[in-house]
Design a protein around this motif. Structure first.
Motif, PDB file in Angstrom:
ATOM      1  N   LYS A  24       0.836  -1.191   0.000  1.00  0.00           N
ATOM      2  CA  LYS A  24       0.000   0.000   0.000  1.00  0.00           C
ATOM      3  C   LYS A  24       0.875   1.247   0.000  1.00  0.00           C
ATOM      4  O   LYS A  24       1.995   1.225   0.515  1.00  0.00           O
ATOM      5  N   ARG A  25       0.340   2.337  -0.550  1.00  0.00           N
ATOM      6  CA  ARG A  25       1.063   3.604  -0.585  1.00  0.00           C
ATOM      7  C   ARG A  25       0.400   4.612   0.344  1.00  0.00           C
ATOM      8  O   ARG A  25      -0.770   4.480   0.699  1.00  0.00           O
ATOM      9  N   ARG A  26       1.167   5.604   0.718  1.00  0.00           N
ATOM     10  CA  ARG A  26       0.661   6.638   1.610  1.00  0.00           C
ATOM     11  C   ARG A  26      -0.549   7.329   0.974  1.00  0.00           C
ATOM     12  O   ARG A  26      -0.529   7.719  -0.186  1.00  0.00           O
ATOM     13  N   GLY A  27      -1.613   7.471   1.767  1.00  0.00           N
ATOM     14  CA  GLY A  27      -2.831   8.105   1.293  1.00  0.00           C
ATOM     15  C   GLY A  27      -3.873   7.135   0.787  1.00  0.00           C
ATOM     16  O   GLY A  27      -5.015   7.535   0.545  1.00  0.00           O
ATOM     17  N   GLU A  28      -3.527   5.855   0.633  1.00  0.00           N
ATOM     18  CA  GLU A  28      -4.496   4.882   0.143  1.00  0.00           C
ATOM     19  C   GLU A  28      -5.347   4.336   1.296  1.00  0.00           C
ATOM     20  O   GLU A  28      -4.852   4.162   2.414  1.00  0.00           O
ATOM     21  N   PRO A  29      -6.638   4.041   1.043  1.00  0.00           N
ATOM     22  CA  PRO A  29      -7.478   3.434   2.083  1.00  0.00           C
ATOM     23  C   PRO A  29      -7.103   1.977   2.304  1.00  0.00           C
ATOM     24  O   PRO A  29      -6.709   1.277   1.364  1.00  0.00           O
ATOM     25  N   VAL A  30      -7.218   1.515   3.536  1.00  0.00           N
ATOM     26  CA  VAL A  30      -6.918   0.124   3.878  1.00  0.00           C
ATOM     27  C   VAL A  30      -8.027  -0.414   4.759  1.00  0.00           C
ATOM     28  O   VAL A  30      -8.695   0.339   5.479  1.00  0.00           O
ATOM     29  N   GLN A  31      -8.210  -1.707   4.713  1.00  0.00           N
ATOM     30  CA  GLN A  31      -9.182  -2.391   5.555  1.00  0.00           C
ATOM     31  C   GLN A  31      -8.453  -3.176   6.641  1.00  0.00           C
ATOM     32  O   GLN A  31      -7.280  -3.527   6.486  1.00  0.00           O
ATOM     33  N   GLU A  32      -9.157  -3.420   7.723  1.00  0.00           N
ATOM     34  CA  GLU A  32      -8.559  -4.209   8.801  1.00  0.00           C
ATOM     35  C   GLU A  32      -8.198  -5.601   8.284  1.00  0.00           C
ATOM     36  O   GLU A  32      -9.006  -6.271   7.638  1.00  0.00           O
ATOM     37  N   GLY A  33      -6.967  -6.024   8.533  1.00  0.00           N
ATOM     38  CA  GLY A  33      -6.496  -7.312   8.064  1.00  0.00           C
ATOM     39  C   GLY A  33      -5.901  -7.291   6.674  1.00  0.00           C
ATOM     40  O   GLY A  33      -5.369  -8.315   6.213  1.00  0.00           O
ATOM     41  N   GLU A  34      -5.959  -6.152   5.993  1.00  0.00           N
ATOM     42  CA  GLU A  34      -5.390  -6.058   4.643  1.00  0.00           C
ATOM     43  C   GLU A  34      -3.866  -5.984   4.720  1.00  0.00           C
ATOM     44  O   GLU A  34      -3.298  -5.380   5.626  1.00  0.00           O
ATOM     45  N   VAL A  35      -3.202  -6.594   3.738  1.00  0.00           N
ATOM     46  CA  VAL A  35      -1.738  -6.652   3.731  1.00  0.00           C
ATOM     47  C   VAL A  35      -1.175  -5.278   3.398  1.00  0.00           C
ATOM     48  O   VAL A  35      -1.550  -4.665   2.393  1.00  0.00           O
ATOM     49  N   LEU A  36      -0.257  -4.805   4.248  1.00  0.00           N
ATOM     50  CA  LEU A  36       0.395  -3.516   4.039  1.00  0.00           C
ATOM     51  C   LEU A  36       1.762  -3.657   3.393  1.00  0.00           C
ATOM     52  O   LEU A  36       2.152  -2.835   2.563  1.00  0.00           O
ATOM     53  N   ALA A  37       2.523  -4.684   3.809  1.00  0.00           N
ATOM     54  CA  ALA A  37       3.903  -4.813   3.335  1.00  0.00           C
ATOM     55  C   ALA A  37       4.351  -6.249   3.453  1.00  0.00           C
ATOM     56  O   ALA A  37       3.749  -7.064   4.174  1.00  0.00           O
ATOM     57  N   ASP A  38       5.419  -6.571   2.732  1.00  0.00           N
ATOM     58  CA  ASP A  38       6.069  -7.878   2.818  1.00  0.00           C
ATOM     59  C   ASP A  38       7.343  -7.726   3.645  1.00  0.00           C
ATOM     60  O   ASP A  38       8.155  -6.832   3.395  1.00  0.00           O
ATOM     61  N   ILE A  39       7.515  -8.613   4.624  1.00  0.00           N
ATOM     62  CA  ILE A  39       8.629  -8.552   5.561  1.00  0.00           C
ATOM     63  C   ILE A  39       9.420  -9.849   5.487  1.00  0.00           C
ATOM     64  O   ILE A  39       8.851 -10.927   5.334  1.00  0.00           O
ATOM     65  N   GLU A  40      10.750  -9.745   5.583  1.00  0.00           N
ATOM     66  CA  GLU A  40      11.620 -10.920   5.607  1.00  0.00           C
ATOM     67  C   GLU A  40      12.475 -10.901   6.865  1.00  0.00           C
ATOM     68  O   GLU A  40      12.965  -9.840   7.280  1.00  0.00           O
ATOM     69  N   THR A  41      12.643 -12.082   7.463  1.00  0.00           N
ATOM     70  CA  THR A  41      13.632 -12.270   8.516  1.00  0.00           C
ATOM     71  C   THR A  41      14.720 -13.178   7.973  1.00  0.00           C
ATOM     72  O   THR A  41      14.708 -13.538   6.795  1.00  0.00           O
ATOM     73  N   ASP A  42      15.672 -13.566   8.818  1.00  0.00           N
ATOM     74  CA  ASP A  42      16.719 -14.463   8.341  1.00  0.00           C
ATOM     75  C   ASP A  42      16.241 -15.904   8.246  1.00  0.00           C
ATOM     76  O   ASP A  42      17.005 -16.777   7.854  1.00  0.00           O
ATOM     77  N   LYS A  43      14.958 -16.146   8.574  1.00  0.00           N
ATOM     78  CA  LYS A  43      14.443 -17.510   8.527  1.00  0.00           C
ATOM     79  C   LYS A  43      13.187 -17.659   7.674  1.00  0.00           C
ATOM     80  O   LYS A  43      12.911 -18.748   7.181  1.00  0.00           O
ATOM     81  N   THR A  44      12.409 -16.598   7.544  1.00  0.00           N
ATOM     82  CA  THR A  44      11.136 -16.743   6.863  1.00  0.00           C
ATOM     83  C   THR A  44      10.692 -15.398   6.301  1.00  0.00           C
ATOM     84  O   THR A  44      11.337 -14.372   6.505  1.00  0.00           O
ATOM     85  N   SER A  45       9.568 -15.438   5.584  1.00  0.00           N
ATOM     86  CA  SER A  45       8.925 -14.238   5.071  1.00  0.00           C
ATOM     87  C   SER A  45       7.482 -14.220   5.560  1.00  0.00           C
ATOM     88  O   SER A  45       6.865 -15.277   5.735  1.00  0.00           O
TER      89      SER A  45
END
Length: 286
Positions: A24-45
């Protein structure tokens, strides 16, 4: 009231995560539970979801940033609401930019009587190298992985060029500087703060070699590190086996003579033999 979205801690050993990208980009509407970003750790995504419905008022980090856990990465709320109280640190960049990471990192442990290290942002050809200017070099925090790398290798340089957001010193920065220092020691070429090696090789064309694993995801780097550790800590051997496939080939020749069975391949016969063997010796199917 605005709702801050924090980066969760996914495991006891996870200290920071990589922001792989925004959905999502700044200024866009979002719903509860909607995906905002993809995150990675050293073990999983994993996917970072919105805890509330509203508008994405602000994002504090750009894609590719290494972010400590429990840090606010964005804010959800209504249009016009202020987000300054949730900004990770004062003096962040403009809207939609990557704000500076919190200065929560402690310096590398050093020997008795050693001076505290200084960590400087990368310099360009028009900027005097750290140590040559009368002004003190700007400080930047160490990432947890950089601190661990310094402890494991006993490497505590006085000046490190931080390539992370806000001049943050990453593990790759220390690794590149350590390799440059070793190459300089082997060739007799100086690797002081004024040289490309002394600046961690982060000054444009002055960079001599990429750090191992650069460009790989945290997951891939972890896999490579553990495979290497396994190779160096276990006995390596190869087990060879052979079997007489003459009777199997003879059966295949007879099957090819009939149009009804001509499509049966060697692989089909091997699978059939395997099934029969497991039926006769079920303990092998463990």
């Amino acid at each position: 009231m605005p709702t801050p979205v924090e980066l969760p801690k996914l495991g006891n050993t996870v200290e920071e995560c990589l922001l792989a990208g925004w959905r999502k980009r700044r200024g866009e509407p979002v719903q509860e539970g909607e995906v905002l970003a993809d995150i990675e750790t050293d073990k999983t995504s994993f996917e970072l979801t919105s805890p509330a419905a509203g508008m994405l008022l602000e994002t504090f980090f750009e894609a590719g940033a290494l972010i400590p856990v429990f840090t606010t990465v964005c804010v959800i709320g209504a249009a016009g609401e202020s987000v300054e109280e949730f900004r990770p640190a004062a003096g962040g960049s403009g809207p939609g930019g990557a704000g500076p990471l919190p200065s929560a990192a402690s310096p590398l442990p050093r020997g008795p009587g050693a001076a505290a290290p200084r960590f400087a942002k990368a310099t360009t050809g028009d900027t005097p190298p750290p140590g040559t200017s009368s002004a003190a070099a700007p400080s930047g925090p160490l990432s947890p992985r950089a601190r661990r790398f310094g402890r494991e290798h006993g490497f505590h340089p006085d000046v490190v060029a931080g390539s992370g957001p806000g001049g943050r010193v990453l593990e790759a920065d220390l690794r590149a500087l350590l390799q440059a220092t070793r190459r300089a020691a082997a060739t007799g070429v100086g690797a002081g703060p004024g040289s490309a090696a002394g600046r961690g090789g982060m000054a444009g064309e002055g960079r001599q070699a990429a750090a191992p694993g650069e460009g790989l995801s945290l997951v891939r780097r972890t896999i490579a590190r553990r495979l290497r550790a396994s190779l160096g800590s276990t006995a390596q051997y190869t087990l060879h086996g052979s079997a007489n496939a003459g009777p199997l080939l003879a059966v295949r020749q007879r099957l090819k003579a009939s149009p009804d069975t001509a499509g049966i391949s060697i692989g089909d016969l091997v699978v059939f033999c395997t099934i029969q063997a497991l039926l006769e010796v079920p303990d092998l199917n463990a």
